[in-house]
Design a protein around this motif. Sequence first.
Motif, PDB file in Angstrom:
ATOM      1  N   VAL A 174      38.817  37.099  46.072  1.00  0.00           N
ATOM      2  CA  VAL A 174      37.507  37.473  46.619  1.00  0.00           C
ATOM      3  C   VAL A 174      36.796  38.413  45.653  1.00  0.00           C
ATOM      4  CG1 VAL A 174      36.276  38.579  48.531  1.00  0.00           C
ATOM      5  CG2 VAL A 174      38.370  37.263  48.984  1.00  0.00           C
ATOM      6  N   VAL A 175      35.514  38.160  45.427  1.00  0.00           N
ATOM      7  CA  VAL A 175      34.672  39.056  44.642  1.00  0.00           C
ATOM      8  C   VAL A 175      33.502  39.475  45.519  1.00  0.00           C
ATOM      9  CG1 VAL A 175      33.268  39.329  42.559  1.00  0.00           C
ATOM     10  CG2 VAL A 175      35.261  37.816  42.524  1.00  0.00           C
ATOM     11  N   VAL A 176      33.241  40.783  45.568  1.00  0.00           N
ATOM     12  CA  VAL A 176      32.109  41.306  46.337  1.00  0.00           C
ATOM     13  C   VAL A 176      31.107  41.878  45.347  1.00  0.00           C
ATOM     14  CG1 VAL A 176      31.381  42.850  48.196  1.00  0.00           C
ATOM     15  CG2 VAL A 176      33.695  41.899  48.203  1.00  0.00           C
ATOM     16  N   GLU A 177      29.823  41.584  45.556  1.00  0.00           N
ATOM     17  CA  GLU A 177      28.818  42.051  44.602  1.00  0.00           C
ATOM     18  C   GLU A 177      27.509  42.372  45.321  1.00  0.00           C
ATOM     19  OE1 GLU A 177      27.887  43.750  42.100  1.00  0.00           O
ATOM     20  OE2 GLU A 177      29.143  42.524  40.782  1.00  0.00           O
ATOM     21  N   ASN A 178      26.734  43.288  44.744  1.00  0.00           N
ATOM     22  CA  ASN A 178      25.371  43.516  45.201  1.00  0.00           C
ATOM     23  C   ASN A 178      24.588  42.214  45.095  1.00  0.00           C
ATOM     24  OD1 ASN A 178      22.467  44.116  43.758  1.00  0.00           O
ATOM     25  ND2 ASN A 178      22.778  45.350  45.584  1.00  0.00           N
ATOM     26  N   THR A 184      21.192  37.761  39.639  1.00  0.00           N
ATOM     27  CA  THR A 184      20.941  37.880  38.204  1.00  0.00           C
ATOM     28  C   THR A 184      22.037  37.184  37.407  1.00  0.00           C
ATOM     29  OG1 THR A 184      19.868  40.014  38.629  1.00  0.00           O
ATOM     30  CG2 THR A 184      20.434  39.515  36.348  1.00  0.00           C
ATOM     31  N   GLU A 185      23.279  37.323  37.856  1.00  0.00           N
ATOM     32  CA  GLU A 185      24.384  36.636  37.186  1.00  0.00           C
ATOM     33  C   GLU A 185      24.239  35.117  37.302  1.00  0.00           C
ATOM     34  OE1 GLU A 185      25.952  38.066  35.016  1.00  0.00           O
ATOM     35  OE2 GLU A 185      27.780  39.063  35.756  1.00  0.00           O
ATOM     36  N   ALA A 186      23.776  34.647  38.453  1.00  0.00           N
ATOM     37  CA  ALA A 186      23.559  33.206  38.622  1.00  0.00           C
ATOM     38  C   ALA A 186      22.510  32.700  37.636  1.00  0.00           C
ATOM     39  CB  ALA A 186      23.127  32.900  40.055  1.00  0.00           C
ATOM     40  N   TYR A 210      15.682  44.276  41.536  1.00  0.00           N
ATOM     41  CA  TYR A 210      15.473  44.156  40.089  1.00  0.00           C
ATOM     42  C   TYR A 210      16.802  43.918  39.397  1.00  0.00           C
ATOM     43  CZ  TYR A 210      14.689  45.881  35.284  1.00  0.00           C
ATOM     44  OH  TYR A 210      14.642  46.028  33.918  1.00  0.00           O
ATOM     45  N   GLY A 211      16.801  42.960  38.478  1.00  0.00           N
ATOM     46  CA  GLY A 211      17.964  42.716  37.646  1.00  0.00           C
ATOM     47  C   GLY A 211      17.522  42.471  36.215  1.00  0.00           C
ATOM     48  N   LEU A 212      18.380  42.809  35.262  1.00  0.00           N
ATOM     49  CA  LEU A 212      18.040  42.657  33.844  1.00  0.00           C
ATOM     50  C   LEU A 212      19.215  42.093  33.072  1.00  0.00           C
ATOM     51  CD1 LEU A 212      16.203  43.195  31.362  1.00  0.00           C
ATOM     52  CD2 LEU A 212      17.171  45.503  31.284  1.00  0.00           C
ATOM     53  N   VAL A 213      18.939  41.065  32.273  1.00  0.00           N
ATOM     54  CA  VAL A 213      19.898  40.544  31.296  1.00  0.00           C
ATOM     55  C   VAL A 213      19.293  40.769  29.921  1.00  0.00           C
ATOM     56  CG1 VAL A 213      20.971  38.459  30.359  1.00  0.00           C
ATOM     57  CG2 VAL A 213      20.933  38.845  32.836  1.00  0.00           C
ATOM     58  N   LEU A 218      24.533  41.220  31.286  1.00  0.00           N
ATOM     59  CA  LEU A 218      23.973  41.893  32.443  1.00  0.00           C
ATOM     60  C   LEU A 218      23.901  43.391  32.177  1.00  0.00           C
ATOM     61  CD1 LEU A 218      23.192  41.763  35.543  1.00  0.00           C
ATOM     62  CD2 LEU A 218      25.598  42.355  35.963  1.00  0.00           C
ATOM     63  N   VAL A 219      22.741  43.986  32.449  1.00  0.00           N
ATOM     64  CA  VAL A 219      22.579  45.432  32.338  1.00  0.00           C
ATOM     65  C   VAL A 219      22.701  46.008  33.739  1.00  0.00           C
ATOM     66  CG1 VAL A 219      21.039  47.320  31.679  1.00  0.00           C
ATOM     67  CG2 VAL A 219      21.059  45.200  30.351  1.00  0.00           C
ATOM     68  N   THR A 220      23.636  46.917  33.935  1.00  0.00           N
ATOM     69  CA  THR A 220      23.851  47.472  35.264  1.00  0.00           C
ATOM     70  C   THR A 220      24.287  48.923  35.156  1.00  0.00           C
ATOM     71  OG1 THR A 220      24.942  47.095  37.401  1.00  0.00           O
ATOM     72  CG2 THR A 220      26.281  46.805  35.411  1.00  0.00           C
ATOM     73  N   SER A 221      24.391  49.575  36.301  1.00  0.00           N
ATOM     74  CA  SER A 221      24.826  50.967  36.342  1.00  0.00           C
ATOM     75  C   SER A 221      25.298  51.281  37.746  1.00  0.00           C
ATOM     76  CB  SER A 221      23.668  51.909  35.971  1.00  0.00           C
ATOM     77  OG  SER A 221      22.745  52.025  37.040  1.00  0.00           O
TER      78      SER A 221
END
Length: 373
Positions: A174-178, A184-186, A210-213, A218-221
Amino acid sequence: MPLEGSGQAVALEVLLHGPLSRAELARRMGLSHASLSRLTKPLVASGLLVEDATAAHRGGMGRPKQPLDVVEEAHHFLGVKVTGDRAYGVVTTMRARTVSRSVVELPDHTVDGVVRVIGDLAERARAEVPELAGIGISVGGLVRDAAVVEQATFLQWTDVPLGAQVRAATGLPVVVENDVTALTEAERWFGAGRHAETFTVLTIGAGVGYGLVAHGRLVTSSDAGLGLVGHTMVAPGGPRCGAGHSGCAGAVLSSDAIAGAVASATGRWTGIDQVLEQAASGEVACVRAVTDAARALGRLIGTAASFSHSPTVVLGGETVAVAQLAREAVDAGIADVRHDEAEAVRLEVRGAGFDEWARAAAVVAVQAFVTGR
């Protein structure tokens, strides 16, 4: 099997862009034919890659050349988008092609209740496909270590080990994500990332996301999931958000904000779905609210394109119809903030349903399966 290094890179190239001839694959990877043969031999032997006879072609003399591809239907994945009242599930192939959809009402906001619903969706999926390889779950809020829902206000959850509990209930990885991160990953693997190494994702609906690649990554924090872009000024002198910011994106572009603008003009509350329907049919107050929101959306799109140094912006979420109903206003908003000599913004509008969010959750499960994350 988890892959590393060059072997993983070869498998990913075929997954994301295949079928590919060995010559084309070698060119894309910058490998000699001998190196490519060494890397692909175990991948073919394991069944991860296959020679695609249906795409065979002749390259001069000799027998037809058979491109390499993945067996897309060899593994399937369940993606689940959890909202405040429902769980939306889709089953996809390895290339995120949706093969079935389900929607289940949540009995309550308890963790046990949500886990049971996801478990039921997994059982349905197992009955539909030969093998279910993993589950991806997306939620609006802060997620830690792809497993723990640190904060989800709409569920009243804090520090919930959702990944571990769903794995215990289903026996599956299982993977849980925002939710915006998953979307954005898709796009990075199966959408805008196929033609742009740097792009922005914006979502409008219950909130603004908002998401940024950048350069293919992927740029995240740790702040991803807080909805920070929702506090960007897009409508000077506009209404205030809950934090007291005047004219910010959340106060103008959210579903409730648009519906609220109509209510202020008419004296009655109209749900966002009806607002969009009535705007399409020409109802004056709804048209005005949608047009104003579209102008503000254009300013947000233009700002995002400028900050990312990429003209590619992907728009998703439940109320993307705002951009479709008032595209001229969107373009005017972009012009409000965009330099005249800058490259034209390339806006890609995605579907509005929650199935898109669920499919994105499936993608993060695909990523974990392929990379061994």
